[in-house]
Design a protein around this motif. Structure first.
Motif, PDB file in Angstrom:
ATOM      1  N   UNK A 162      -2.230  -0.979   9.454  1.00  0.00           N
ATOM      2  CA  UNK A 162      -2.671  -0.476   8.156  1.00  0.00           C
ATOM      3  C   UNK A 162      -1.653  -0.889   7.107  1.00  0.00           C
ATOM      4  N   UNK A 163      -2.133  -1.043   5.891  1.00  0.00           N
ATOM      5  CA  UNK A 163      -1.248  -1.352   4.768  1.00  0.00           C
ATOM      6  C   UNK A 163      -1.128  -0.086   3.936  1.00  0.00           C
ATOM      7  N   UNK A 164       0.099   0.157   3.447  1.00  0.00           N
ATOM      8  CA  UNK A 164       0.337   1.319   2.600  1.00  0.00           C
ATOM      9  C   UNK A 164       1.440   0.984   1.609  1.00  0.00           C
ATOM     10  N   UNK A 165       1.493   1.710   0.497  1.00  0.00           N
ATOM     11  CA  UNK A 165       2.567   1.456  -0.472  1.00  0.00           C
ATOM     12  C   UNK A 165       3.931   1.808   0.136  1.00  0.00           C
ATOM     13  N   UNK A 166       4.930   1.036  -0.222  1.00  0.00           N
ATOM     14  CA  UNK A 166       6.289   1.307   0.230  1.00  0.00           C
ATOM     15  C   UNK A 166       6.767   2.618  -0.392  1.00  0.00           C
ATOM     16  N   UNK A 167       7.470   3.426   0.363  1.00  0.00           N
ATOM     17  CA  UNK A 167       7.917   4.726  -0.139  1.00  0.00           C
ATOM     18  C   UNK A 167       9.035   4.601  -1.163  1.00  0.00           C
ATOM     19  N   UNK A 168       9.813   3.521  -1.126  1.00  0.00           N
ATOM     20  CA  UNK A 168      10.914   3.359  -2.074  1.00  0.00           C
ATOM     21  C   UNK A 168      10.573   2.447  -3.247  1.00  0.00           C
ATOM     22  N   UNK A 169       9.627   1.536  -3.061  1.00  0.00           N
ATOM     23  CA  UNK A 169       9.235   0.611  -4.125  1.00  0.00           C
ATOM     24  C   UNK A 169       7.719   0.487  -4.119  1.00  0.00           C
ATOM     25  N   UNK A 170       7.073   1.194  -5.019  1.00  0.00           N
ATOM     26  CA  UNK A 170       5.613   1.230  -5.078  1.00  0.00           C
ATOM     27  C   UNK A 170       4.964  -0.113  -5.328  1.00  0.00           C
ATOM     28  N   UNK A 171       5.734  -1.113  -5.757  1.00  0.00           N
ATOM     29  CA  UNK A 171       5.164  -2.442  -5.991  1.00  0.00           C
ATOM     30  C   UNK A 171       4.924  -3.186  -4.681  1.00  0.00           C
ATOM     31  N   UNK A 172       5.592  -2.735  -3.623  1.00  0.00           N
ATOM     32  CA  UNK A 172       5.491  -3.406  -2.325  1.00  0.00           C
ATOM     33  C   UNK A 172       4.468  -2.716  -1.433  1.00  0.00           C
ATOM     34  N   UNK A 173       3.857  -3.512  -0.575  1.00  0.00           N
ATOM     35  CA  UNK A 173       2.946  -2.984   0.437  1.00  0.00           C
ATOM     36  C   UNK A 173       3.576  -3.197   1.801  1.00  0.00           C
ATOM     37  N   UNK A 174       3.584  -2.145   2.588  1.00  0.00           N
ATOM     38  CA  UNK A 174       4.176  -2.190   3.921  1.00  0.00           C
ATOM     39  C   UNK A 174       3.059  -2.188   4.952  1.00  0.00           C
ATOM     40  N   UNK A 175       3.239  -2.978   5.990  1.00  0.00           N
ATOM     41  CA  UNK A 175       2.288  -3.044   7.098  1.00  0.00           C
ATOM     42  C   UNK A 175       2.892  -2.258   8.250  1.00  0.00           C
TER      43      UNK A 175
END
Length: 173
Positions: free
Chosen positions: A97-110
């Motif tokens: 799943x992809x979700x927004x990074x908790x520290x940088x909302x511009x990044x997406x974390x897998x």
């Protein structure tokens, strides 16, 4: 047969053996072995619902936790568009799943989903089976030697000097 004749015969055999190795023989054998093990691994992964290359992404996520697509691409040595497609397929299959990074909302974390985490054991079994098939008939010493030689070849090609398992970075490509 005299000693001199035996030595000459040995020398001819040695020269013939070395002459028989052409410039593309080693690289061709390495490429073919890599293709063969990848084909066998792909076949062994079918029961888990994964395709070639997806296993590496899953294992990287299991080891490193949530990662950006760029970090995954760099870690696995593939281009970003390839990684984006692979992530899209894994997401459609329900493994990530992809979700927004908790520290940088511009990044997406897998990250792995529950189904992705549950499939890790099948991936490990497929990898183990593939490796056992590839190394059948080799002794433990031969396998250690093979690993050392392949790491040296890889290091040479990456511009890294490898000695007895210790790496000294010269220049990465």
């Amino acid at each position: 047969m005299g000693k001199k004749k035996k030595e000459e015969k040995k020398e001819k055999a040695r020269k013939k053996e070395h002459a028989a190795i052409g410039p593309a023989d080693v690289s061709g054998a390495i490429v073919q072995a890599a293709r063969s093990i990848r084909t066998v691994l792909s076949r062994n992964l079918l029961s888990s619902g994964l395709y070639a290359g997806q296993d590496g992404v899953m294992l990287a996520l299991a080891e490193g936790g949530g990662m950006t697509a760029g970090a995954l691409a760099a870690r696995l040595g593939v281009k970003a568009p390839t990684m984006t497609r692979t992530i899209g397929r894994l997401e459609a299959q329900g493994f990530v799943e992809r979700r927004p990074d908790t520290t940088d909302g511009r990044l997406t974390v897998v990250d792995l989903t529950r189904a992705g985490s549950d499939s890790l054991e099948k991936i490990a079994q497929a990898c183990d089976l593939s490796e056992r098939q590839a190394l059948e008939g080799l002794s433990e010493k031969e396998v250690r030697t093979l690993l050392k030689l392949l790491r040296t070849v890889d290091g040479n090609l990456r511009g890294v000097v490898v000695q007895d398992g210790d790496k000294a970075v010269a220049e990465e490509f």
